[in-house]
Every structure is written in structure tokens, then in C-alpha cells.
Enzyme design. Sequence first.
Site, short mmCIF file in Angstrom:
data_model
loop_
_atom_site.label_atom_id
_atom_site.label_comp_id
_atom_site.label_asym_id
_atom_site.label_seq_id
_atom_site.Cartn_x
_atom_site.Cartn_y
_atom_site.Cartn_z
N ILE A 63 36.18 44.96 45.36
CA ILE A 63 35.14 44.34 44.54
C ILE A 63 35.22 45.02 43.18
O ILE A 63 35.29 46.24 43.08
CB ILE A 63 33.75 44.50 45.21
N SER A 64 35.25 44.23 42.13
CA SER A 64 35.49 44.77 40.78
C SER A 64 34.39 45.72 40.34
O SER A 64 33.24 45.64 40.78
CB SER A 64 35.60 43.63 39.77
N ALA A 65 34.75 46.62 39.43
CA ALA A 65 33.76 47.50 38.81
C ALA A 65 32.75 46.67 38.03
O ALA A 65 33.12 45.67 37.39
CB ALA A 65 34.45 48.49 37.88
#
EC number: 2.1.1.77
Length: 221
Positions: A63-65
Site C-alpha cells: 500500500i503506497s506511502a
Amino acid sequence: MDESDLYRKWMRLVENLEREGIIKSEKVKRAFLRVPRYKFVSDRYKEYAHVDEPLPIPAGQTISAPHMVAIMLELAELEGGMNVLEVGAGSGWNAALIYELVKREVYTIERVSDLVEFARKNLERAGYKDKVHVIWGDGSKGYPPNAPYDRIIVTAGAPKVPEPLIEQLKVGGKLLIPVGSYHLWQELLEVIKLDEDNNTKIKNHGGVAFVPLIGEHGWRE
């Protein structure tokens, strides 16, 4: 850690992103506050959801920053009623944020079946079951049944801009996509469709790092 503690930490992160100029608009800030990331990760990672770094999700993906998600949503310039396709559902978090910005059903396409189920469960628990539709398929081909789109947001890195995605944009529509190497380094491109002949204008927003976009018009497995 109970949910009130998780949310307090999430609010602090959102305030930090705003102070740093990453979250620029009130609407993106509002969406982030309505859709905290801890609702879209496994239990073991909830206490880290406020940390501005990618986190693991099933199938070896991430899951992206939060800062990267905010950057892309600000660049997307989403407005109410826009028809949006996301390529790469992942956890479902970004699609829920998109829904909060457009207040219209969002379609997100994902090739990894485990992530399709993960995203659907997360979205249902968070109250987005009938608002975000998670499609199992090759995102590099787009999703023609709901085209044309005002915006297409790709959350995986491609070797080049997939032609089907440009074809499925409305004239004047915008595609955001990381393009570059298979691992670790791409450039975030903003692609504007100029006419029905699929001529485009491209702006480079600098270096990013995403997992590879696997598919017919992406990388081969």
C-alpha cells in the site's frame, strides 16, 4: 491500540502532510480524514498506518506511502461527478479516497485475485461496497465497459504508456502513470488527451517507485 488512538495518529500525519505542502487542497485533506489508511491494512500493520511509508499487503504487494497518494490525488484535480478508473486496486484505499473526491461510483481493476478479495473486504467494512467496484482483470487494457473516463490513475509502473488507456480517456481527460524500469524507479507522467486521434501532451513530475504493472500492455510476468 484502539481506534481513537489510531485516528489521532492519522490526523497528525494528515496535518504534517498539509504543513509540508504535499496536501494542498481542502478537498484532499477532507478525503484523507474520512478514509484513514489503517482501515485498509492487515491487523498487524494498523499501528504503523500513520507512518509515511509503504506497508505490506497480500501477494507481495504494498500500500503506497500517504505522501505519494496525496501527490497523485492533487495532480489528478478530481471534481464531483467525474468518471474515474483506477488501475491497481491493491488494498482499496486509494479507490475509497477517489470516491470521496468525485462522489460517483469508482471502478478499480486488479489482476491479482487475492488482492481483489482483500480490497473488496476492506471496502465493504469501510462502507464503500456499492460505491467502489473492484474488477478482476488486466489493468493495462483499461476497462472499456465504463469508458470513456475523465481520469485514469495507475498505481503501478509501466514500461511505456499503454495505448488502451489513452483510447479510453475523454478528450481533455488526464492519465497519471509511473513509467520507467521494472523495479524501484519510474517517472510520474501526467498525460492529457488532446483529440480523438489520441494525440497527447505529457508532463513529467519526477521520480517515483512503484511495483510493476503486469499485463499485455505492461511488463510480462
